[in-house]
Design a protein around this motif. Structure first.
Motif, mmCIF file in Angstrom:
data_model
loop_
_atom_site.group_PDB
_atom_site.id
_atom_site.type_symbol
_atom_site.label_atom_id
_atom_site.label_comp_id
_atom_site.label_asym_id
_atom_site.label_seq_id
_atom_site.Cartn_x
_atom_site.Cartn_y
_atom_site.Cartn_z
ATOM 1 N N ASP A 29 0.831 -1.197 0.000
ATOM 2 C CA ASP A 29 0.000 0.000 0.000
ATOM 3 C C ASP A 29 0.866 1.248 0.000
ATOM 4 N N GLN A 30 0.228 2.420 0.122
ATOM 5 C CA GLN A 30 0.954 3.686 0.027
ATOM 6 C C GLN A 30 1.921 3.908 1.191
ATOM 7 N N ASN A 33 3.511 -0.877 3.463
ATOM 8 C CA ASN A 33 3.204 -2.127 4.151
ATOM 9 C C ASN A 33 3.215 -3.210 3.077
#
Length: 74
Positions: A29-30, A33
């Motif tokens: 993700d951004q 993670n």
């Protein structure tokens, strides 16, 4: 994000506290993670298979591809 090139590739990930894992990147993700599949925790000569894990982005120190990765398009 640069991690798209590494999806479904085997990676060696060094984490804080001198921990190291090897596995296949399945998602991210951004916040960086990472979802890693077929994960093996490496501690010296000792290896511990731990399956699918989520690694928090703030614990990642380095990521190294263990197989060829496509170059980005110009």
């Amino acid at each position: 994000m640069f991690l798209f090139r590494y999806r479904d590739k085997q990676l060696q990930i060094k984490l804080n506290a001198n921990r190291q894992v090897v596995g296949t990147l399945r998602g991210f993700d951004q916040f960086m993670n990472l979802v890693i599949d077929n994960t093996v925790e490496v501690n010296g000569n000792e290896k511990n298979e731990i399956g699918m894990v989520v690694i928090r982005g703030n614990s990642v120190v380095t990521i190294e591809a263990l197989e060829p990765v496509a170059r980005p398009q110009a």
